[in-house]
Design an enzyme around this catalytic site. Structure first.
Site, PDB file in Angstrom:
ATOM      1  N   GLY A  15      -6.021  10.349  -0.325  1.00  0.00           N
ATOM      2  CA  GLY A  15      -6.962   9.444  -0.975  1.00  0.00           C
ATOM      3  C   GLY A  15      -7.125   8.155  -0.201  1.00  0.00           C
ATOM      4  O   GLY A  15      -7.428   7.106  -0.769  1.00  0.00           O
ATOM      5  N   ARG A  96      -8.862   8.394 -13.968  1.00  0.00           N
ATOM      6  CA  ARG A  96      -9.188   8.471 -15.388  1.00  0.00           C
ATOM      7  C   ARG A  96     -10.423   7.629 -15.665  1.00  0.00           C
ATOM      8  O   ARG A  96     -10.571   6.511 -15.181  1.00  0.00           O
ATOM      9  CB  ARG A  96      -8.013   7.944 -16.222  1.00  0.00           C
ATOM     10  N   ARG A 102      -5.722  12.781 -21.283  1.00  0.00           N
ATOM     11  CA  ARG A 102      -4.803  13.214 -20.246  1.00  0.00           C
ATOM     12  C   ARG A 102      -4.908  14.719 -19.970  1.00  0.00           C
ATOM     13  O   ARG A 102      -4.656  15.174 -18.863  1.00  0.00           O
ATOM     14  CB  ARG A 102      -3.363  12.834 -20.630  1.00  0.00           C
ATOM     15  N   GLN A 116      -1.129  20.362  -2.361  1.00  0.00           N
ATOM     16  CA  GLN A 116      -0.411  19.410  -1.511  1.00  0.00           C
ATOM     17  C   GLN A 116       1.069  19.754  -1.442  1.00  0.00           C
ATOM     18  O   GLN A 116       1.689  19.638  -0.382  1.00  0.00           O
ATOM     19  CB  GLN A 116      -0.623  17.987  -2.044  1.00  0.00           C
ATOM     20  N   ASN A 135      -2.661  10.112 -11.191  1.00  0.00           N
ATOM     21  CA  ASN A 135      -2.322  10.382 -12.589  1.00  0.00           C
ATOM     22  C   ASN A 135      -2.782  11.755 -13.065  1.00  0.00           C
ATOM     23  O   ASN A 135      -3.764  12.286 -12.537  1.00  0.00           O
ATOM     24  CB  ASN A 135      -2.956   9.312 -13.487  1.00  0.00           C
ATOM     25  N   ASP A 163       3.998   0.137 -14.414  1.00  0.00           N
ATOM     26  CA  ASP A 163       4.431  -0.199 -15.772  1.00  0.00           C
ATOM     27  C   ASP A 163       5.582  -1.207 -15.735  1.00  0.00           C
ATOM     28  O   ASP A 163       5.626  -2.163 -16.510  1.00  0.00           O
ATOM     29  CB  ASP A 163       4.900   1.057 -16.510  1.00  0.00           C
ATOM     30  N   ARG A 166       4.248  -4.632 -14.802  1.00  0.00           N
ATOM     31  CA  ARG A 166       3.508  -5.194 -15.937  1.00  0.00           C
ATOM     32  C   ARG A 166       4.458  -5.695 -17.018  1.00  0.00           C
ATOM     33  O   ARG A 166       4.253  -6.772 -17.600  1.00  0.00           O
ATOM     34  CB  ARG A 166       2.581  -4.126 -16.516  1.00  0.00           C
ATOM     35  N   HIS A 191       4.434   7.962 -17.581  1.00  0.00           N
ATOM     36  CA  HIS A 191       3.479   6.925 -17.191  1.00  0.00           C
ATOM     37  C   HIS A 191       2.216   7.135 -18.016  1.00  0.00           C
ATOM     38  O   HIS A 191       1.250   7.748 -17.599  1.00  0.00           O
ATOM     39  CB  HIS A 191       3.172   7.013 -15.687  1.00  0.00           C
TER      40      HIS A 191
END
Length: 334
Positions: A15, A96, A102, A116, A135, A163, A166, A191
């Site tokens: 990515g 997302r 999810r 991968q 994710n 997380d 944060r 997560h």
């Protein structure tokens, strides 16, 4: 603990044409992940239609004249690009979107991480460290590891560092201290919005954080929701997923996994369970960990209140549900 070497360390980023990749690549090239004495060879991977973008990024990377950047390669074939790599940062994945659940992400991204994982299994260095940012990170990591049976599971980790960071920031704001004074934060579980940011074992300015707060209304109605829903709140504000903060967390997670955690502190990583705290051993679950020359070690012996135990159990149950979903889709062995 050091990764210093005169031989370039091979770091692959999937990515790499995305925004997270853009924020990440220059910091890796500048020594932010492995230190100023470790040369790196960057492998930039994305879809075939993104090769022009990757060529431009490679040009920019060279134009920065980083002394730690030895070489840049670009490509779309994972099997070619993963050949002999030492580190894999699996950032790629469909992000997302607002209103997407999810289950949609599991279906969309599962096969990507299986592919991968198979490529890593075939060609990567046997000591490769694999960090999954895309994710749902925990379960994507599980899929990648299951698809790479010749690489030990403990060499895979899912990203819960965002997380963690944060949670540290919000705790520092609550007690009006610099985030540097917030230590021993723990993210437990998945997560996702179910993850549990554990203030009960955190320390602020050398003292137990909860003893300084002791406010369940704030914890339940403000702190946990703010940390848990931060990603969704950012999407609602900017119309896109977190980018710079995700890149920063990815870099920090791999840096600490490679170079070690500070003495007297720990970090949060989603790692394969070995049964600690009753988490089933087939899951990748976020735990507090320390890292030294022998690798990471889950912090054991922490005691949880009934409230904390219930929150952790809820997140683990979500991980079990995700495991069962991808198993039913044939993405992991029966």
């Amino acid at each position: 603990m050091s990764t210093n070497t005169t031989t370039p360390v091979k770091v692959a980023v999937t990515g790499a044409a995305g925004r997270v990749g853009y924020d990440l690549l220059f910091r890796i090239a500048g020594g932010g992940m492995l230190g100023q004495n470790t040369p790196v060879e960057l492998r930039l991977i994305d879809l075939p239609g993104m090769m022009g973008e990757l060529e431009g990024r490679a040009m920019e990377l060279h134009d920065c004249a980083f002394e730690t950047l030895d070489h840049v390669e670009i490509g779309s074939d994972e099997r070619t690009m993963f050949d002999g790599i030492d580190f894999a940062l699996l950032v790629a994945g469909k992000p997302r979107k607002a209103g997407q659940d999810r289950a949609d992400l599991l279906k969309a991204n599962g096969e990507l991480f299986a592919k991968q994982g198979r490529a890593l299994n075939e060609v990567a260095d046997r000591d490769v460290k694999v960090l999954v940012t895309g994710n749902p990170a925990n379960t994507n990591c599980l899929i990648a590891a299951a698809s790479a049976p010749d690489i030990p599971r403990h060499q895979f980790s899912g990203l819960t560092r965002l997380d963690h960071d944060r949670a540290r920031h919000r705790l520092g704001k609550k007690l009006d201290v610099n985030v540097a004074q917030v230590k021993k934060m723990s993210i437990w579980g998945n997560h996702s919005s179910t993850m549990f940011p554990d203030v009960f074992h955190a320390e602020v300015d050398g003292r137990n954080a909860w003893e300084q707060i002791d406010d369940m209304e704030w914890l339940i109605n403000k702190y946990i929701p703010t940390v848990a829903n931060r990603g969704a709140d950012i999407i609602s504000k900017r119309g896109a997923s977190s980018a710079a903060s995700a890149a920063n967390a990815t870099l920090a997670a791999m840096r600490d996994w490679s170079m070690g955690t500070p003495e007297g502190d720990w970090v949060s990583m989603a790692v394969p369970s070995e049964g600690a705290y009753g988490v089933p051993d087939y899951l990748f679950c976020s735990f507090p960990v320390t890292v030294d020359a022998d690798g990471y070690h889950v912090v054991t012996g922490l005691h949880h209140s009934d409230f904390a135990h219930a929150r952790i159990h809820m997140s683990v149950q979500e991980l079990i549900s995700e495991y069962q979903a991808v198993k039913s889709l044939g993405m992991i062995p029966s």
